[in-house]
Design a protein around this motif. Structure first.
Motif, PDB file in Angstrom:
ATOM      1  N   SER A  24     -65.874 -51.088 -20.840  1.00 55.99           N
ATOM      2  CA  SER A  24     -66.578 -50.399 -20.534  1.00 55.99           C
ATOM      3  C   SER A  24     -67.707 -50.635 -20.048  1.00 55.99           C
ATOM      4  O   SER A  24     -68.631 -50.290 -20.680  1.00 55.99           O
ATOM      5  N   SER A  25     -67.605 -51.693 -19.452  1.00 57.32           N
ATOM      6  CA  SER A  25     -68.936 -52.419 -18.986  1.00 57.32           C
ATOM      7  C   SER A  25     -68.904 -52.942 -17.119  1.00 57.32           C
ATOM      8  O   SER A  25     -68.478 -54.252 -17.231  1.00 57.32           O
ATOM      9  N   ALA A  26     -67.976 -52.549 -16.575  1.00 58.59           N
ATOM     10  CA  ALA A  26     -68.240 -52.747 -15.020  1.00 58.59           C
ATOM     11  C   ALA A  26     -69.786 -53.024 -14.452  1.00 58.59           C
ATOM     12  O   ALA A  26     -71.244 -52.483 -15.609  1.00 58.59           O
ATOM     13  N   PHE A  27     -69.437 -53.989 -14.087  1.00 59.22           N
ATOM     14  CA  PHE A  27     -71.221 -54.379 -13.691  1.00 59.22           C
ATOM     15  C   PHE A  27     -71.781 -54.061 -12.524  1.00 59.22           C
ATOM     16  O   PHE A  27     -72.732 -54.462 -11.482  1.00 59.22           O
ATOM     17  N   LEU A  28     -70.620 -53.940 -10.888  1.00 63.09           N
ATOM     18  CA  LEU A  28     -70.928 -52.696  -9.994  1.00 63.09           C
ATOM     19  C   LEU A  28     -71.121 -51.084 -10.530  1.00 63.09           C
ATOM     20  O   LEU A  28     -70.820 -50.196 -11.226  1.00 63.09           O
TER      21      LEU A  28
END
Length: 64
Positions: A24-28
């Motif tokens: 749960s830590s998408a960078f986009l």
């Protein structure tokens, strides 16, 4: 060259999707994710078209 670039850009896209699904830590964001996938697709198409053109040039130059 274009095929390698396509693979690199797709790996960035895949890493973003995997991080979003599992950590749960998408960078986009959504728009950036779409642009990265679009860039990977365009680079892949360019690589395939260049390879096909090279193959046609090599087949046409052969004399029997």
């Amino acid at each position: 060259m274009f095929l390698v670039a396509s693979i690199v850009v797709f790996v960035i896209y895949f890493a973003n999707v995997a991080l979003g699904a599992f950590a749960s830590s998408a960078f986009l964001g959504d728009t950036n994710e779409m642009l990265v996938l679009f860039a990977a697709s365009i680079l892949f198409v360019i690589a395939i078209l260049k390879r096909e053109a090279d193959r046609k040039n090599n087949d046409g130059n052969e004399t029997v």
